[in-house]
Motif scaffolding. Structure first.
Motif, short mmCIF file in Angstrom:
data_model
loop_
_atom_site.label_atom_id
_atom_site.label_comp_id
_atom_site.label_asym_id
_atom_site.label_seq_id
_atom_site.Cartn_x
_atom_site.Cartn_y
_atom_site.Cartn_z
N UNK A 35 0.83 -1.21 0.00
CA UNK A 35 0.00 0.00 0.00
C UNK A 35 0.86 1.26 0.00
N UNK A 36 1.95 1.23 0.74
CA UNK A 36 2.85 2.39 0.76
C UNK A 36 3.46 2.61 -0.62
N UNK A 37 3.89 1.52 -1.26
CA UNK A 37 4.49 1.64 -2.60
C UNK A 37 3.48 2.18 -3.60
N UNK A 93 -6.80 7.31 1.24
CA UNK A 93 -7.49 6.17 1.83
C UNK A 93 -6.54 4.98 1.97
N UNK A 94 -5.72 4.74 0.94
CA UNK A 94 -4.75 3.64 1.02
C UNK A 94 -3.71 3.90 2.11
N UNK A 95 -3.32 5.16 2.26
CA UNK A 95 -2.37 5.50 3.31
C UNK A 95 -2.99 5.26 4.69
N UNK A 96 -4.26 5.62 4.84
CA UNK A 96 -4.95 5.37 6.10
C UNK A 96 -5.07 3.87 6.37
N UNK A 97 -5.35 3.09 5.32
CA UNK A 97 -5.44 1.64 5.46
C UNK A 97 -4.11 1.06 5.91
N UNK A 98 -3.01 1.55 5.32
CA UNK A 98 -1.68 1.08 5.73
C UNK A 98 -1.41 1.43 7.18
N UNK A 99 -1.80 2.64 7.59
CA UNK A 99 -1.61 3.05 8.98
C UNK A 99 -2.41 2.19 9.94
N UNK A 100 -3.65 1.83 9.55
CA UNK A 100 -4.47 0.98 10.39
C UNK A 100 -3.86 -0.41 10.54
N UNK A 101 -3.33 -0.94 9.44
CA UNK A 101 -2.68 -2.25 9.50
C UNK A 101 -1.47 -2.21 10.43
N UNK A 102 -0.68 -1.15 10.33
CA UNK A 102 0.51 -1.04 11.17
C UNK A 102 0.12 -0.91 12.65
N UNK A 103 -0.94 -0.17 12.93
CA UNK A 103 -1.41 -0.03 14.31
C UNK A 103 -1.85 -1.37 14.88
N UNK A 104 -2.57 -2.15 14.09
CA UNK A 104 -2.99 -3.48 14.53
C UNK A 104 -1.78 -4.38 14.78
N UNK A 117 5.37 5.00 10.95
CA UNK A 117 4.27 5.93 11.25
C UNK A 117 4.67 7.36 10.88
N UNK A 118 5.88 7.75 11.28
CA UNK A 118 6.34 9.11 10.98
C UNK A 118 6.43 9.34 9.47
N UNK A 119 6.89 8.32 8.75
CA UNK A 119 7.00 8.43 7.29
C UNK A 119 5.63 8.60 6.66
N UNK A 120 4.63 7.90 7.19
CA UNK A 120 3.27 8.03 6.65
C UNK A 120 2.69 9.41 6.93
N UNK A 121 3.01 9.98 8.08
CA UNK A 121 2.57 11.35 8.37
C UNK A 121 3.17 12.31 7.35
N UNK A 122 4.46 12.12 7.06
CA UNK A 122 5.13 12.98 6.07
C UNK A 122 4.50 12.82 4.69
N UNK A 123 4.20 11.58 4.30
CA UNK A 123 3.54 11.35 3.00
C UNK A 123 2.18 12.04 2.98
N UNK A 124 1.45 11.98 4.11
CA UNK A 124 0.15 12.64 4.19
C UNK A 124 0.26 14.14 3.98
N UNK A 125 1.28 14.76 4.57
CA UNK A 125 1.50 16.20 4.39
C UNK A 125 1.84 16.50 2.93
N UNK A 126 2.68 15.66 2.34
CA UNK A 126 3.06 15.84 0.93
C UNK A 126 1.84 15.73 0.02
#
Length: 482
Positions: free
Chosen positions: A285-287, A327-338, A353-362
């Protein structure tokens, strides 16, 4: 030689000597902050009276350099420790080059990368040329025959040194009295410690030479790189872009429909365990999100907008693609949290997690750029990356990981003692905190005894001072193991 250059040489040698005293044989800590301070004192003294340019990005780089240097003193994070060995010197070089240029530099263009490469080559070439100066001085002031004789003597000394060394070792092995005589020589010429002294001298000379050549070349006026735009840039036809975007958005819409079943129903529980769901698809999902971001940026940069109607359609499809990526980024974050809930928190997972926050800002800024063409993507990406990485250095990530794992232990009574013991001084402090609350936990007492023994063995010099390690030593010293 000009007086200014002579003073610069003397100061660079002094800084080189201090660098050897601060850095060699010491773990990085307070010494990094002190050496960076020494360098900038030398730098600003040499640039006195020179008008500094690019001040806004210069201030941002300066704060980033400060945070990266302070990380060595405040915290103990092996990941950032190793990364900063490369990033910190790189930022210092870029900062000094930017603020000393005669004209404003377009630092957010690809041309700046080529310019920095050219500057680095010039710096190395200048440093090498300084090594040849003593030879030129001797050659110009001595007669040809005398200079040739001196050169032969120096060459003979270099040839004889290894012969004398190995022959001496053989003679020492053959005669014990000769060996004792050699050991009593005042300078102990055959003692292996002389190699260490030569290495220290070489370190001082290299640091001094690099500093001198770097400051000298910064004082020169360099021609800025060309900022002319290429005429043969690739332009995509609108119909092609619309077709590709509709295909991708259709695929992602189907994927999003499936994801919403996980978000708002119990489908996950009946089909997969949380651990299986969390493990599957996170990196994919991140890729995919990064691929989508690349497509959006490529379309923005290369799209041939011929009509307002087509422009509006493409902007709408790009916005939809960014939304699907979110939405895919949120799904990846939810998977990582679980996954963290099932297996605990680690440095890799926190950084993810930090990298996903940065991607979200971008992605958010890219969405704004779709509708406001005047904004600069590259400028924002560079600034946000600097701020993001600087924030990672100023936050105690290890302490955050320890606290998260301790909170998880309170809820599940599951804890990886070995990981906390290995993570850093912050992990040891967390174990001490846990021991005070639950001294009967299996394996905890033995782990703290081991840490206490290691702390008594390892003595830290003031050059390597680190606040977290100091807190760890004091806490272990005061700890009474029952």
């Amino acid at each position: 030689m000009k007086k200014r250059n002579f003073l610069l040489i003397a100061c660079c040698v002094a800084v080189g000597i201090l660098a050897e005293w601060l850095l060699v044989d010491h773990t990085f800590g307070l010494n990094v902050v002190l050496f960076a301070t020494l360098y900038y004192c030398l730098f600003y003294w040499q640039m006195k009276g020179k008008r500094l340019m690019n001040r806004k990005i210069g201030f941002l780089l300066m704060f980033s350099i400060l945070f990266l240097a302070l990380n060595y003193f405040l915290y103990w994070n092996i990941v950032l420790y190793l990364l900063n060995l490369i990033i910190l010197p790189g930022l210092i070089i870029v900062h000094c080059v930017l603020i000393t240029r005669k004209k404003r530099v377009d630092w957010n263009s690809f041309g700046f990368i080529g310019y920095m490469f050219t500057f680095t080559c010039q710096w190395i070439a200048f440093a090498i040329s300084r090594l040849l100066v003593p030879k030129k001085i001797f050659a110009s002031r001595m007669q040809v025959q005398s200079y040739r004789t001196l050169k032969m003597i120096v060459l003979g000394i270099f040839i004889s040194l290894p012969l004398v060394f190995f022959t001496g070792l053989l003679l020492m092995s053959a005669d014990s009295h000769f060996a004792q005589l050699v050991e009593l020589l005042p300078l102990q010429m055959l003692d292996f410690s002389i190699g260490d002294e030569l290495a220290r001298l070489a370190f001082i000379l290299i640091v001094s030479l690099l500093l001198y050549s770097f400051v000298r070349i910064l004082r020169r006026n360099h021609t800025s790189y060309s900022t002319q735009k290429r005429d043969n840039e690739v332009k995509w036809e609108g119909i092609i872009v619309i077709t590709v975007l509709i295909s991708l958005n259709g695929l992602y819409a189907l994927f999003t429909f499936v994801q919403f079943q996980y978000f708002f129903s119990d489908t996950l529980i009946s089909g997969l365990t949380y651990a299986d769901y969390a493990r599957r698809g996170f990196f994919e999902l991140i890729v995919v999100t990064l691929i989508n971001w690349t497509i959006v940026v490529a379309v923005i940069k290369t799209m041939d907008m011929k009509s307002k109607k087509m422009n509006a359609i493409i902007n709408a499809l790009l916005s939809l693609l960014v939304g699907m990526s979110g939405i895919m980024l949120y799904s990846a974050g939810m998977r990582l949290t679980l996954y963290e809930e099932a297996y605990g928190f680690t440095m890799a997972r926190i950084l993810a997690h930090a990298f996903m926050v940065w991607i979200g800002v971008i992605l958010t800024f890219t969405f704004i750029k779709i509708w406001y063409k005047s904004l600069s993507l590259s400028r924002f990406y560079i600034i946000s990356t600097l701020v993001f990485y600087s924030a990672l250095n100023i936050v105690d990530l290890n302490r955050l990981i320890v606290q998260k794992n301790l909170d998880r232990y309170q809820e599940t009574e599951k804890l990886d003692l070995f990981y906390l013991q290995q993570i850093s001084a912050a992990g040891t402090l967390g174990l001490i905190e846990l021991y005070e609350e639950n001294p009967d936990m299996p394996g905890l007492k033995e782990a703290l005894i081991q840490e206490k023994v290691e702390a008594e063995k390892n003595k830290e010099s003031w050059q390597s001072s680190n606040l977290v390690r100091k807190q760890e030593r004091e806490a272990l010293k005061d700890l009474e193991i029952r």
